[in-house]
Enzyme design. Sequence first.
Site, PDB file in Angstrom:
ATOM      1  N   VAL A   1       5.964   5.965 -10.174  1.00 54.09           N
ATOM      2  CA  VAL A   1       6.165   6.885  -9.065  1.00 54.09           C
ATOM      3  C   VAL A   1       7.208   7.908  -9.505  1.00 54.09           C
ATOM      4  CG1 VAL A   1       6.962   7.166  -6.686  1.00 54.09           C
ATOM      5  CG2 VAL A   1       5.570   5.185  -7.311  1.00 54.09           C
TER       6      VAL A   1
ATOM      7  N   GLY B   1       1.365   8.361   0.542  1.00 58.82           N
ATOM      8  CA  GLY B   1       1.826   8.707  -0.797  1.00 58.82           C
ATOM      9  C   GLY B   1       2.445   7.492  -1.467  1.00 58.82           C
ATOM     10  N   GLU B   2       3.395   7.752  -2.359  1.00 56.67           N
ATOM     11  CA  GLU B   2       4.122   6.692  -3.080  1.00 56.67           C
ATOM     12  C   GLU B   2       3.253   5.952  -4.100  1.00 56.67           C
ATOM     13  OE1 GLU B   2       5.757   3.812  -0.381  1.00 56.67           O
ATOM     14  OE2 GLU B   2       6.826   5.305   0.820  1.00 56.67           O
ATOM     15  N   GLY B   3       1.974   6.279  -4.203  1.00 52.99           N
ATOM     16  CA  GLY B   3       1.064   5.471  -5.004  1.00 52.99           C
ATOM     17  C   GLY B   3       0.441   4.336  -4.220  1.00 52.99           C
TER      18      GLY B   3
ATOM     19  N   GLU C   1       3.835   9.512  -6.159  1.00 54.21           N
ATOM     20  CA  GLU C   1       4.883  10.532  -6.103  1.00 54.21           C
ATOM     21  C   GLU C   1       5.719  10.386  -4.840  1.00 54.21           C
ATOM     22  OE1 GLU C   1       4.307  12.368  -3.277  1.00 54.21           O
ATOM     23  OE2 GLU C   1       2.407  11.286  -3.161  1.00 54.21           O
TER      24      GLU C   1
END
Length: 361
Positions: free
Chosen positions: A74, A308-310, A166
Amino acid sequence: MTDRLFPLSALADLGALAAVLPGLDAEAAEAARARQNALTKPPGSLGRLEELAIFMAGWHGRERPGIARAQALVFAGNHGVCAQGVNPFPQEVTAQMVANFEAGGAAINQLCRANGAALEVIALDLDRPTGDFTQGPAMSEAECLEALNRGAAAVDPRADVLILGEMGIGNSTVAAALAAAVFGGAVADWTGPGTGSDADGMARKIGAIERGLERHAALLADAPRTLAALGGREQAAICGAVLAARAARVPVILDGFICTAAVAPLHGIDPALLDHCLVGHVSAEPGHRRLLEAMGKAPVLAFDMRLGEGSGAALALGILRSALACHDGMATFAEAGVSGGEVSGGEATAGEVSGGGGSAG
């Protein structure tokens, strides 16, 4: 091959990579397809699980691939365009969320733990946001290259699969700008609420992106320079990680809208640069489905996620592990002594096993 290609010394080097990076092992993919057609099931009855297994075989270069080592990265960055009021939260939240990741308290920590991925969070100069792309380029070529090479250096070439995610306040604006720059169309069609923009916030986002595209219009035919002009450090790092993974023949699972938009400049250079990439899920952000259609990618999951964050990519890892468990662990008709196993399935296209236009990617 990774050591020979990285670090990159110029953005212009990106254009030559498609010709030298390794491609799908067609023989391994064909062997995996033949195995799928010999397993104790009607051909095609496991649907996309079969396609995912063939995809992994082609990139691992063996009939029966596995996932012993899953890496999750990330990347976090801050963005100068936030000066245009495009996000309801201050940029300090980026660093605070990175601390939460490092403490194990975010969704991505739980999903990586549940699905067997080793997580690393890489903060990219959070105290030094990129430039405001409505006023000038977000990054110089040197800054963009530094972020690209940091992303590439973070990839473990021994990994069997790489998950990318991200974090960055303002990066949904950056994502919409990159998507619009590479694929065209109305800015409003690419722009979503992100972390919760209201109608006024959406208008500010759209206006900022339109001004940025106008300012950098002369660069938009040059995808690497577009990345520097409009992107953020985390977007550039994601591009570097995708390219390094390809050099090491590591398949990639991209996350949602922001992560997929980050690699839009690579698609603009040559769509084949993303052949080894799956997209973990289709985000609830309105631009993501449009982006996947433009790239010819089909998501693994559709769970109405937009964190998000993966997180969507990590969740998709569980599906990928299930696909390979069936592929490796099921008996063939001959092994099980089941009659009627002389079956043949249709042949998948090269795109279907490379992550290109078919439903494996």
